[in-house]
Structure formats: C-alpha cells, structure tokens
Write a protein that holds these residues in place. Structure first.
Motif, PDB file in Angstrom:
ATOM      1  N   LEU A 163      41.069  50.550  37.988  1.00 50.59           N
ATOM      2  CA  LEU A 163      42.025  49.723  37.267  1.00 50.59           C
ATOM      3  C   LEU A 163      42.766  48.756  38.189  1.00 50.59           C
ATOM      4  O   LEU A 163      43.212  47.695  37.738  1.00 50.59           O
ATOM      5  N   ASP A 164      42.900  49.112  39.456  1.00 49.81           N
ATOM      6  CA  ASP A 164      43.523  48.169  40.395  1.00 49.81           C
ATOM      7  C   ASP A 164      42.663  46.920  40.569  1.00 49.81           C
ATOM      8  O   ASP A 164      43.168  45.798  40.601  1.00 49.81           O
ATOM      9  N   GLY A 165      41.364  47.126  40.659  1.00 49.71           N
ATOM     10  CA  GLY A 165      40.467  45.974  40.749  1.00 49.71           C
ATOM     11  C   GLY A 165      40.467  45.152  39.481  1.00 49.71           C
ATOM     12  O   GLY A 165      40.380  43.909  39.522  1.00 49.71           O
ATOM     13  N   LEU A 166      40.563  45.827  38.322  1.00 53.67           N
ATOM     14  CA  LEU A 166      40.631  45.096  37.049  1.00 53.67           C
ATOM     15  C   LEU A 166      41.903  44.254  36.977  1.00 53.67           C
ATOM     16  O   LEU A 166      41.863  43.095  36.522  1.00 53.67           O
ATOM     17  N   GLU A 167      43.007  44.800  37.421  1.00 50.97           N
ATOM     18  CA  GLU A 167      44.260  44.039  37.388  1.00 50.97           C
ATOM     19  C   GLU A 167      44.189  42.810  38.289  1.00 50.97           C
ATOM     20  O   GLU A 167      44.640  41.716  37.913  1.00 50.97           O
TER      21      GLU A 167
END
Length: 436
Positions: A163-167
């Motif tokens: 999710l950090d990469g998605l953000e």
C-alpha cells in the motif's frame, strides 16, 4: 573450715564472721566469754546448707517414696521433726501419686543477625514457587506470544499489497486530488490489515467528468494485478460496454454475478482479496444496481465478504461543482488546490461534501448509502498544466512549461474569486497532445 569456703550461700555468713574476728583482733572490743555467741551463726549456716542440699536432691530425684526415705533425707518423721520445718499432710497413697518428671526448659529461638556488608537472601524453601505460579507464568507467555504473532501476521497481510507503493504511485500520477488519494489509501489500509472480514469494502469515487476517477481505477487495477500476481483476480466491468441498452437487464445481472462469484472463489482458494471495478455506474439501471447490492449482503457465503468493490460514477458531479465554487473563498488568494486541501480546513470541507453527496444519492438508490464516498473535486489551472506535461512526456515530447500552459489556455474554466477551475478537467488533454 573448707566446706564453708566452697559453698556460695555461706559467703555472707563467712564474711560476717571474718569481720567480727577482725574487730576482736584489733582490740576494739573484748571477745565474749560465752562461746554461744560464736557458735550460733555457725549452726545457722550449717542448717541453711543442709536445707539447700535437700532442695536440690528433691528437684533431681523427685519426692520420697515413703516415710523412711523422708527421714533418711532429713525430713521430719511422723512423730515430729526438726524445728523450723513445716509438716505436710496428705490423704493420698504415696504409691498412687504420679512420679514428678523434671520440667524441661524451652529453648528460645535465637534471632539471626546479618552483618552489615553481607548479602541477604531468603531461605530456599521460601524462594520455591508453587505450581500455580508456574502455570500462570506459562499462560501469560503463551498469550503474549499469540498476540505478538497476530500483530506480525497483520503486518504481513498488509505488506502483501504494498500500500505504500500504491500511495506513492497515486500521488505521482493523480493531480489535484490529495484528499481523495489519502482517503482511498486509508480505507484500503484498514480493510487489508486482515484477511477475514464480516462485510466487503465498497468505495464510491464520485465527481464531475475529467477529474481523474477512471485514471485512479486503472491505477488500482494495475497495482492489484501486479501484487496479487494474477490478473484474473481483478474484475473490470464497464457498464456501457458489458451491458448496452439493447441487452436485457436480467442477462446483465446474471453475467455480473457469475463473474464476481468466479473471481471471489479463485481468490479464496489463494487466500487473497480480489478487486472488482465497476465503471460508469450512473448508466446502470436500478435493477442492475439491486443485483450489485445483493452481492454485498451478509447472507452471502464467506468468500463474498472478502472483496473490494470500487464504483466509478459521475453521479453527484453537479453537487461537487456547486460545492467547490461556493467554498472557493475558504482558500487564501494565490493558494493552489493541493495546498488548500493540505491545510487544516481540508478535513472539515471534505466531511461536509461527503455528507451532502450521501444525502443526495441515498434517495436515488440504497447502494450509495452502504458505500464509502470519496469525492473528486474540480481541477484548477495548475493541475491541468501538470496533466499536459505528464501526457507530453508519455507521448515522447519534451514537457516544456510554456507549451503546456499554451495548451491549457485553450480549455474552458470557471473563474471565481481569482481562481480558475477547468470545466472538463483533464478530459481533453489527450486529444490536444495528439494534435502536436
């Protein structure tokens, strides 16, 4: 008299006699002629010594067995006794009297005194813990290990979806929507913290045309397809393509339910959370929306509860446009849209807009009441210029600032209180860049 010197009770009498003879030798007074004055103290001392010896023998040997023993011990007989000694009368048989046992002295426990510099420790018997204490410590250790393992499992489940990469990808590719990106990531992070859920997650991305809803949908589909390592776990359903007006709504509903059931069953076998994207939801008829709402009911099997549904719709676009134009004065002059939505008033403004959209759409269909609404706002001129630069770089052109501003000037804008908001957003960016 040597026996007189060895006896402790005779020491005062001997001292008295010696003092008297000293006076006689000194010549202070003449010695009396009668020898009775001299022998009387000696007799008293002898009598006292005998009485002390008799008392000692009685304590050690006990009382005498008969009158003969009493006479032999110096006690008075039946006919009389020595003067000064009392007589004891009893009506019991001396043989029937119990023998008197010597009284034992009770030893007192000595208090243990520790030296000042010594190390004090409890006895080993007190330091031993009971079995209940050991079982309690073992139970606490097991519970703590289970809690720690559960927390680590939550982190592992969330890290699977990156999710950090998605953000970071959404912040880099989506312009002018910082509040919407933050809310999407926060909802996904809370839902994906565990694999088992009681209900699916329903996101509704609402706003006017050209503000980035479909673009965010494509980014979500690409990200989940990459992290899940299976593109079939991401279902994209376009209402205008999969269910045109000529087809029957019943057939469209059956086809949608079969597709969703196939995806969630495959995802449950792999212990993953699938993603279902429904685009142009505003074109779906009410009967088809009822079928979508039926997929979210808790009566459905367990695999249907572990899924993420994203609704992309232009419903409520007019409400978003009106709200932005009426509240544009809340932002400071010269402040960009990204800066305005990153300030302290952003959260309150976003909550007011979501409440207005929910109240507007709840009457149209109950599906919107069960969804987590994420509004997409109008794009200002600065965000439109960024869209032109991004598209120019993707098409192989140098993203020159001056050329991007000239292209952005060809679009239509709402001009309110010194701010400019694109009417169509970044909808015409691709067509303008293709003309270069």
């Amino acid at each position: 008299m040597p026996w007189l010197a060895r006896s402790r009770p005779l020491f005062p009498a001997a001292l008295l006699t010696a003092s008297w003879w000293g006076k006689v030798l000194e010549g202070g007074r003449a010695a009396p002629r009668n020898g009775r004055c001299v022998m009387a103290p000696v007799r008293a001392v002898v009598r006292l010594r005998r009485r002390v010896c008799l008392q000692r023998k009685r304590r050690v040997l006990g009382p005498p067995a008969g009158p003969e023993a009493a006479v032999a011990a110096g006690a008075p007989g039946p006919g009389g006794g020595s003067p000064g000694q009392p007589r004891f009368f009893t009506f019991d048989d001396p043989a029937a009297l119990p023998a008197r046992t010597p009284r034992k002295r009770r030893r007192r426990s000595r208090v243990v005194l520790y030296p000042d510099g010594a190390r004090r420790c409890r006895p080993r018997a007190e330091r031993r813990s009971s079995r209940a204490q050991r079982c309690l410590l073992l139970l606490v250790a097991i519970v703590g290990f289970q809690v720690l393992n559960a927390i680590e499992n939550l982190d592992d489940n969330a890290q699977r979806y990156d999710l950090d990469g998605l953000e970071k990808a959404l912040q880099r590719a989506v312009f002018g929507q910082p509040a919407a990106v933050a809310r999407i990531v926060a909802l996904l992070r809370d839902y994906l913290a565990t694999h088992v859920h009681s209900r699916p997650l329903l996101l509704a991305l609402l706003g006017p045309s050209g503000v980035g809803k479909s673009h965010v949908g494509r980014l979500l589909a690409g990200h989940f397809g990459a992290v899940l390592e299976d593109r079939s776990l991401v279902l994209q359903y376009h209402a205008g393509h999969h269910c045109p007006e000529a087809r029957a709504v019943q057939l469209c509903g059956d086809e949608l339910e079969r597709s969703v059931a196939d995806v969630v069953a495959r995802a449950e076998a792999e212990e993953k959370t699938p993603l279902v994207l429904l685009d142009q939801v505003e074109l779906m008829p009410g009967a088809l929306l009822d079928r979508v709402l039926g997929l979210l009911q808790p009566q459905r099997p367990h695999p249907f509860q572990n899924a993420i549904y994203v609704l992309l719709s232009g419903a409520g676009g007019a409400e978003v446009t009106r709200f932005v134009l009426q509240n544009v004065t809340r932002a400071a002059p010269g402040e960009t849209q990204d800066e305005a939505h990153a300030g302290p008033r952003a959260h309150q403004t976003d909550m007011e807009l979501r409440a207005g959209l929910r109240a507007l759409l709840a009457g149209a269909h109950p599906l919107w009441q069960a969804a987590a609404i994420v509004p997409f706002l109008l794009l200002d001129r600065h965000s439109v210029v960024s869209c032109f630069q991004e598209e120019m770089a993707g098409e192989g052109f140098f993203p020159e600032q001056a050329r991007a501003e000239r292209l952005a000037a060809q679009l239509s804008y709402y001009r309110v209180a010194g701010h400019e908001f694109a009417v169509t957003g970044c909808k015409q960016v691709v067509a303008k860049v293709n003309l270069l």
